[in-house]
Design an enzyme around this catalytic site. Structure first.
Site, PDB file in Angstrom:
ATOM      1  N   GLY A  10       0.848  -1.198   0.000  1.00 52.08           N
ATOM      2  CA  GLY A  10       0.000   0.000   0.000  1.00 52.08           C
ATOM      3  C   GLY A  10       0.877   1.239   0.000  1.00 52.08           C
ATOM      4  N   GLU A 168     -18.452  10.750   0.771  1.00 47.60           N
ATOM      5  CA  GLU A 168     -18.089  10.708  -0.647  1.00 47.60           C
ATOM      6  C   GLU A 168     -18.959   9.719  -1.415  1.00 47.60           C
ATOM      7  OE1 GLU A 168     -13.776  10.129  -0.541  1.00 47.60           O
ATOM      8  OE2 GLU A 168     -13.534  12.275  -0.918  1.00 47.60           O
TER       9      GLU A 168
END
Ligand SMILES: Cc1cc2nc3c(=O)[nH]c(=O)nc-3n(C[C@H](O)[C@H](O)[C@H](O)COP(=O)(O)OP(=O)(O)OC[C@H]3O[C@@H](n4cnc5c(N)ncnc54)[C@H](O)[C@@H]3O)c2cc1C
Length: 441
Positions: A10, A168
């Site tokens: 990541g 979002e």
């Protein structure tokens, strides 16, 4: 030649590997269960078909191809021995490093909410985003075939959690329904769909200033999102969500944006875990008692300069990946390690077309509306890994923005299309609940 084993490709693991890739006399093995780095900040755009998977996932080998000293291994880490700095993988083999870097990120935290793990749709990985996209499209297809399903809440979407992820996805879902589904499903969606955002707090976007919170709430409401604040989700059934005030919102698409905890690897380390099952680290990012073991990013509890824990953010993860690499080099050459200092770049959230909030810089200077939207686009494009990815993303955003075209409305998870509309809830809990009918927006 020192060997560094890194678990997780990541933001944190990749930044650490990238820095070590330019070091002499160092060999790195980067282990990830996926062959790609996923760009989590844009997952909600995959779920709402604004971007395709290849816009947000980048092959690790390709990203690191210029570093001959980095070896990428596709493998699921199943156990960790901190003493010997060894990780074992699912086929039984293992990797041992002179240094071990744990950067395995996070997974959804359902906080023991009954039914949530089975019935809700979390949004924390590419696979989950694709699954959610298929479910969103599948409910529209079902209603198109059988319109009376609307009365059973088929076009209700429940978002659990009003933080940046929940805000979002709720805003993007509203834009998706109003902008593109209208044409594709002949106005059915616009008139009948309901989006509910549930949060136990009194405001959306908890970490932001009150001004940004009020702006975000107003923008969501203008898009028809029904805010259910001050309430928690008590249960997620196959046919809806039961709220703490006793109401039940009928839905076959409950989206979980309710919280995170460290990936399951943390439970394999054998040490006492901190808040969110994360590993508490020392100022230099090492694990107490294990001077050659580092824990980074979402996997770690890192204390900031003000004594408060740092948030789970890409910028924190990336910066601590670089700091860890520096400290490993310092260890190797016999220099003292340095404590990690986080440079606060601010926080931002996209609420929808032309509507975003951005609190930039260390003083969190607030921007909203079109300027916030532009700041959000710029920062996220800058964070993307490769220039090819940046160009592709901008082309897709432009298509979406100017042409109301969503190129990625692909129902590719057939299992999500098989919805059992006759499923019944647990009667003991659900019978007493008042059902919320589908609303029109
Ligand atoms: C939906 C969403 C939106 C977000 N939006 C923003 C935003 O706008 N701005 C921002 O700054 N931050 C945002 N974040 C937070 C940000 O994405 C994370 O803080 C960041 O990804 C953490 O990086 P990491 O390297 O610690 O973990 P991750 O990026 O999660 O990487 C962990 C890696 O470990 C691998 N892994 C896990 N378990 C194993 C195992 N057992 N074996 C092998 N490999 C394993 C995973 O496959 C993954 O590649 C968002 C997060 C989410 C979920």
């Amino acid at each position: 030649m020192k060997h560094i084993a890194i678990v997780g490709g990541g933001f944190a693991g990749l930044a650490c590997a990238g820095r070590l890739g330019s070091q002499p006399d160092v060999r790195v093995t980067l282990i990830d269960r996926n062959n790609y780095h996923q760009f989590q900040p844009l997952l909600y755009q995959v779920a709402t078909a604004q971007l395709g998977p290849s816009n947000v996932a980048f092959m690790l080998r390709s990203v690191l191809k210029d570093h001959a000293n980095i070896d990428v291994k596709l493998a699921e880490v199943t156990s960790v021995d901190l003493k010997t700095r060894t990780v074992s993988i699912s086929d039984g083999s293992s990797y041992q490093g002179d240094f071990l870097v744990l950067a395995a990120g996070s997974r959804p935290n359902f906080f023991g909410t009954p039914g949530a793990e089975t019935n809700a749709f979390p949004l924390y990985s590419l696979r989950q985003a694709e699954r959610l996209r298929s479910r969103i499209l599948a409910v529209f297809e079902s209603v198109d075939r059988d319109p009376p399903l609307i009365k059973r809440g088929a076009l209700n979407f429940v978002v659990v959690g009003g933080g940046p992820t929940g805000t979002e996805i709720a805003g993007a879902l509203a834009d998706m329904i109003h902008d593109t589904m209208r044409a594709e499903y002949r106005d059915l969606a616009v008139q009948q769909a309901g989006i509910f955002l549930v949060d136990h707090g009194k405001a959306v976007l908890g970490p932001f200033t009150e001004k940004s919170q009020l702006y975000a709430a107003k923008m969501l409401q203008q898009r028809g999102v029904d805010l259910r604040l001050g309430l928690s989700v008590k249960e997620v059934a196959a046919d809806g969500a039961l709220l703490s005030d006793g109401t039940k919102i009928l839905s076959h698409c409950v989206i979980w944006a309710g919280g995170l905890k460290a990936s399951a690897v943390s439970e394999k380390t054998g040490i006492a875990l901190g808040h969110g099952d994360r590993i508490d680290v020392q100022p230099d990012l090492t694990v107490a008692g294990f001077p050659s073991v580092y824990a980074l990013g979402d996997f770690a509890n890192i204390v900031g300069a003000d004594g408060k824990p740092l948030p789970q953010l890409a910028s924190v993860a990336e910066q601590c990946g670089k700091s860890c690499a520096k400290n490993i080099v310092a260890d190797i050459v016999g220099r003292p390690r340095e404590p990690f200092h986080h440079f606060d770049m601010g926080i931002m959230a996209m609420i929808g077309r032309n509507a975003a909030v951005a609190e930039v810089g260390q003083r969190h200077h607030a921007l909203e509306g079109v300027i916030g939207f532009a700041a959000w686009l710029g920062v996220h494009a800058a964070l993307l890994s490769t220039s090819r990815a940046k160009i592709d993303v901008f082309i897709d955003w432009a298509w979406n923005y100017f042409g109301n075209v969503r190129g990625a409305q692909i129902l590719d998870r057939r299992s999500e299309a098989h919805i059992n509309w006759n499923d019944t809830a647990n009667p003991s809990v659900m019978d007493s609940a008042e059902s919320v009918p589908p609303t029109s927006s």
